[in-house]
Design a protein around this motif. Structure first.
Motif, PDB file in Angstrom:
ATOM      1  N   GLN A 121      34.952  36.644 -31.488  1.00 31.37           N
ATOM      2  CA  GLN A 121      36.197  35.897 -31.428  1.00 31.37           C
ATOM      3  C   GLN A 121      35.952  34.431 -31.080  1.00 31.37           C
ATOM      4  OE1 GLN A 121      38.977  37.242 -32.668  1.00 31.37           O
ATOM      5  NE2 GLN A 121      39.646  35.093 -32.571  1.00 31.37           N
ATOM      6  N   LYS A 122      34.997  34.216 -30.169  1.00 30.52           N
ATOM      7  CA  LYS A 122      34.687  32.850 -29.755  1.00 30.52           C
ATOM      8  C   LYS A 122      34.199  32.030 -30.966  1.00 30.52           C
ATOM      9  CE  LYS A 122      32.464  30.491 -25.916  1.00 30.52           C
ATOM     10  NZ  LYS A 122      31.273  30.505 -25.044  1.00 30.52           N
ATOM     11  N   ILE A 123      33.352  32.672 -31.768  1.00 34.91           N
ATOM     12  CA  ILE A 123      32.826  31.992 -32.962  1.00 34.91           C
ATOM     13  C   ILE A 123      33.940  31.791 -33.991  1.00 34.91           C
ATOM     14  CG2 ILE A 123      31.177  32.173 -34.880  1.00 34.91           C
ATOM     15  CD1 ILE A 123      29.420  33.855 -32.836  1.00 34.91           C
ATOM     16  N   ARG A 124      34.768  32.810 -34.177  1.00 35.55           N
ATOM     17  CA  ARG A 124      35.907  32.685 -35.111  1.00 35.55           C
ATOM     18  C   ARG A 124      36.829  31.534 -34.711  1.00 35.55           C
ATOM     19  NH1 ARG A 124      36.123  36.568 -38.814  1.00 35.55           N
ATOM     20  NH2 ARG A 124      35.189  38.587 -38.308  1.00 35.55           N
ATOM     21  N   ASP A 125      37.076  31.407 -33.408  1.00 37.60           N
ATOM     22  CA  ASP A 125      37.938  30.325 -32.928  1.00 37.60           C
ATOM     23  C   ASP A 125      37.323  28.969 -33.239  1.00 37.60           C
ATOM     24  OD1 ASP A 125      39.692  32.204 -32.015  1.00 37.60           O
ATOM     25  OD2 ASP A 125      39.068  32.087 -29.901  1.00 37.60           O
ATOM     26  N   GLY A 126      36.019  28.865 -32.962  1.00 34.28           N
ATOM     27  CA  GLY A 126      35.317  27.613 -33.249  1.00 34.28           C
ATOM     28  C   GLY A 126      35.338  27.320 -34.735  1.00 34.28           C
TER      29      GLY A 126
ATOM     30  N   ASP B 249      23.848  38.700 -36.876  1.00 39.67           N
ATOM     31  CA  ASP B 249      23.771  38.907 -35.426  1.00 39.67           C
ATOM     32  C   ASP B 249      22.565  38.171 -34.847  1.00 39.67           C
ATOM     33  OD1 ASP B 249      25.782  40.625 -36.026  1.00 39.67           O
ATOM     34  OD2 ASP B 249      24.854  42.431 -35.169  1.00 39.67           O
ATOM     35  N   GLU B 250      21.459  38.213 -35.616  1.00 39.55           N
ATOM     36  CA  GLU B 250      20.210  37.604 -35.159  1.00 39.55           C
ATOM     37  C   GLU B 250      20.392  36.107 -34.939  1.00 39.55           C
ATOM     38  OE1 GLU B 250      20.598  39.822 -37.504  1.00 39.55           O
ATOM     39  OE2 GLU B 250      18.913  41.213 -37.634  1.00 39.55           O
ATOM     40  N   LEU B 251      21.163  35.456 -35.832  1.00 39.04           N
ATOM     41  CA  LEU B 251      21.399  34.015 -35.681  1.00 39.04           C
ATOM     42  C   LEU B 251      22.240  33.766 -34.430  1.00 39.04           C
ATOM     43  CD1 LEU B 251      22.066  31.386 -38.351  1.00 39.04           C
ATOM     44  CD2 LEU B 251      23.626  31.484 -36.438  1.00 39.04           C
ATOM     45  N   VAL B 252      23.262  34.589 -34.239  1.00 39.96           N
ATOM     46  CA  VAL B 252      24.137  34.435 -33.074  1.00 39.96           C
ATOM     47  C   VAL B 252      23.336  34.641 -31.784  1.00 39.96           C
ATOM     48  CG1 VAL B 252      26.167  35.361 -31.882  1.00 39.96           C
ATOM     49  CG2 VAL B 252      26.193  35.113 -34.370  1.00 39.96           C
ATOM     50  N   GLU B 253      22.477  35.650 -31.787  1.00 36.22           N
ATOM     51  CA  GLU B 253      21.661  35.915 -30.599  1.00 36.22           C
ATOM     52  C   GLU B 253      20.705  34.764 -30.313  1.00 36.22           C
ATOM     53  OE1 GLU B 253      20.196  39.759 -31.678  1.00 36.22           O
ATOM     54  OE2 GLU B 253      22.200  40.607 -31.303  1.00 36.22           O
ATOM     55  N   LEU B 254      20.128  34.227 -31.374  1.00 35.74           N
ATOM     56  CA  LEU B 254      19.200  33.110 -31.227  1.00 35.74           C
ATOM     57  C   LEU B 254      19.901  31.896 -30.608  1.00 35.74           C
ATOM     58  CD1 LEU B 254      16.220  32.347 -32.003  1.00 35.74           C
ATOM     59  CD2 LEU B 254      17.162  31.337 -34.072  1.00 35.74           C
ATOM     60  N   ALA B 255      21.136  31.655 -31.016  1.00 39.41           N
ATOM     61  CA  ALA B 255      21.886  30.499 -30.515  1.00 39.41           C
ATOM     62  C   ALA B 255      22.335  30.700 -29.071  1.00 39.41           C
ATOM     63  CB  ALA B 255      23.086  30.223 -31.413  1.00 39.41           C
ATOM     64  N   GLY B 256      22.350  31.942 -28.630  1.00 35.67           N
ATOM     65  CA  GLY B 256      22.728  32.231 -27.240  1.00 35.67           C
ATOM     66  C   GLY B 256      24.145  31.792 -26.947  1.00 35.67           C
TER      67      GLY B 256
ATOM     68  N   ASP C  52      25.240  28.794 -27.022  1.00 41.69           N
ATOM     69  CA  ASP C  52      25.550  27.537 -27.704  1.00 41.69           C
ATOM     70  C   ASP C  52      26.355  27.784 -28.984  1.00 41.69           C
ATOM     71  OD1 ASP C  52      25.603  24.967 -28.692  1.00 41.69           O
ATOM     72  OD2 ASP C  52      23.489  24.558 -28.227  1.00 41.69           O
ATOM     73  N   THR C  53      27.648  28.069 -28.830  1.00 43.84           N
ATOM     74  CA  THR C  53      28.513  28.347 -29.980  1.00 43.84           C
ATOM     75  C   THR C  53      28.576  27.138 -30.925  1.00 43.84           C
ATOM     76  OG1 THR C  53      29.824  29.781 -28.576  1.00 43.84           O
ATOM     77  CG2 THR C  53      30.822  29.124 -30.646  1.00 43.84           C
ATOM     78  N   GLU C  54      28.428  25.964 -30.320  1.00 39.99           N
ATOM     79  CA  GLU C  54      28.501  24.719 -31.090  1.00 39.99           C
ATOM     80  C   GLU C  54      27.487  24.717 -32.249  1.00 39.99           C
ATOM     81  OE1 GLU C  54      31.003  23.453 -29.992  1.00 39.99           O
ATOM     82  OE2 GLU C  54      31.152  21.499 -30.929  1.00 39.99           O
ATOM     83  N   MET C  55      26.285  25.233 -31.960  1.00 38.04           N
ATOM     84  CA  MET C  55      25.250  25.301 -32.996  1.00 38.04           C
ATOM     85  C   MET C  55      25.721  26.148 -34.166  1.00 38.04           C
ATOM     86  SD  MET C  55      21.693  26.298 -31.230  1.00 38.04           S
ATOM     87  CE  MET C  55      20.822  25.318 -30.034  1.00 38.04           C
ATOM     88  N   ILE C  56      26.308  27.297 -33.852  1.00 33.41           N
ATOM     89  CA  ILE C  56      26.753  28.216 -34.903  1.00 33.41           C
ATOM     90  C   ILE C  56      27.866  27.567 -35.722  1.00 33.41           C
ATOM     91  CG2 ILE C  56      27.707  30.504 -35.375  1.00 33.41           C
ATOM     92  CD1 ILE C  56      26.504  31.320 -32.600  1.00 33.41           C
ATOM     93  N   VAL C  57      28.784  26.899 -35.042  1.00 34.16           N
ATOM     94  CA  VAL C  57      29.870  26.223 -35.755  1.00 34.16           C
ATOM     95  C   VAL C  57      29.294  25.131 -36.663  1.00 34.16           C
ATOM     96  CG1 VAL C  57      32.005  24.883 -35.507  1.00 34.16           C
ATOM     97  CG2 VAL C  57      31.542  26.779 -33.951  1.00 34.16           C
ATOM     98  N   GLY C  58      28.269  24.420 -36.169  1.00 31.89           N
ATOM     99  CA  GLY C  58      27.609  23.380 -36.968  1.00 31.89           C
ATOM    100  C   GLY C  58      26.987  23.965 -38.227  1.00 31.89           C
TER     101      GLY C  58
END
Ligand SMILES: [Zn+2]
Length: 351
Positions: free
Chosen positions: A165-170, A211-218, A220-226
């Motif tokens: 949800q946090k990633i979806r919001d971002g 999932d692996e990318l999300v786990e790697l980013a820890g 730092d949701t900002e990275m995933i949004v980027g």
């Protein structure tokens, strides 16, 4: 001065570079070919291989060019043909040597033409194909690709609902500001398996993040949004459609634009697996990076997060991971620098 030898034809002789004409006959003797005037005096001479005969074109007078540049001209085409035929093999070699420079020129022209088609016609045809592509085509391509991937490599996500949800919001904050708007995108979470930490966009706006990318980013949701902003860039700039159309080649493109979707093109469009084997060009990556920076700045998020993510990827995965996001998104130092520079420039402009 009379010369023994075989008569070939009667005609006129012109000195090199002159229109003056002298009644003459062409003969062959032991020394080779000669043009003689009416008194039997030699006007020009040369061994057979050194005399250049013009090809027969209708009733146009034939010319024999001597090494000194002078010409013997006759309307007796049959006589010249008879003579050349009689030369048999020698004639063939002579013809070949005369033909060779023209053959080389022809080959060069053909190659050049091919290069021009590749450089100018293909990109132009690709643009036309993108314009005339009905919206259903990217939908079919994307659906079949996701279906193939779900069947072969991807698995159901194991990410906690709150994390998703946090990633979806971002993601919503940037998708809202994109040209297609929030409704133009669907964000999907999957366990990456063999493809590891990865994110990709299908041409209809379907985005997949592993999932692996999300786990790697820890945290730092900002990275995933980027990274997702970068994928939005690929969709909005229609990179995968262009890539596929480029692969279809000139014939495929012309057929497609003409509305005649042959089985070959249909395979390319429907076999979504083709999408997976394509990697974007360096130019496309740079474009998507800039798009990410612009979108992140617009959304008042951190535009440099994606560069940070590339850093992290390289540290964690090294260069050995050829199925990872690194193989399709090489995070070179130049690329990171370009992202930081562009983000700095946009920020400076904004203030
Ligand atoms: Zn990319």
């Amino acid at each position: 001065m009379a010369s023994d030898g075989t008569d070939i034809a009667v005609g006129e002789w012109h000195p090199a570079g002159s229109s003056r004409s002298v009644p003459a006959r062409l003969i062959e003797d032991n020394d080779g070919l000669k043009a003689l005037d009416q008194a039997g005096c030699e006007l020009a001479a040369g061994v057979f291989a050194a005399v250049d005969f013009s090809p027969r074109v209708g009733a146009i007078p034939r010319r024999a060019e001597f090494p000194d540049g002078s010409l013997f001209e006759t309307t007796d085409n049959d006589a010249i043909d008879r003579f050349l035929k009689g030369k048999g093999k020698t004639n063939f070699i002579h013809e070949w040597e005369r033909f060779r420079p023209r053959l080389i020129a022809f080959v060069l022209a053909t190659v050049l033409c091919g290069v021009m088609i590749y450089r100018y016609a293909v990109p132009a045809l690709v643009e036309v194909a993108v314009l005339v592509t009905p919206p259903i085509v990217p939908k079919i391509m994307s659906a079949s690709t996701l279906e193939t991937m779900d069947r072969t490599v991807l698995d159901t996500t194991a990410l906690a609902a709150e994390r998703q949800q946090k990633i979806r919001d971002g993601f919503a904050t940037i998708a809202r500001l994109s040209n297609r708007g929030e409704g133009g995108y669907t964000l999907n979470f999957r366990k990456g398996g063999a493809i590891g930490p990865n994110a990709f966009a299908l041409p209809d706006g379907t985005l997949i993040v592993t999932d692996e990318l999300v786990e790697l980013a820890g945290d730092d949701t900002e990275m995933i949004v980027g990274v997702l902003a970068h994928e939005i860039g690929h969709v909005e700039l229609e990179h995968s459609l262009r890539q596929i159309y480029r692969a279809a080649g000139v014939t495929g493109l012309i057929m497609m634009i003409g509305g005649d979707i042959g089985s070959g093109v249909e395979d390319i469009l429907v076999q979504g697996a083709g999408l997976l084997t394509l990697s974007y060009s360096r130019a496309a990556e740079a474009e998507a990076d800039r798009h990410s920076v612009e979108l992140m700045v617009k959304a008042e998020r951190d535009p440099t997060a994606i560069a940070r993510f590339f850093d992290l990827l390289e540290k964690e995965l090294g260069d050995g991971a050829d199925t990872s996001i690194l193989s399709t998104h090489p995070g070179t130092p130049e690329r990171r620098k370009a992202i930081l520079d562009y983000a700095g420039a946009l920020r400076a402009r904004g203030r």
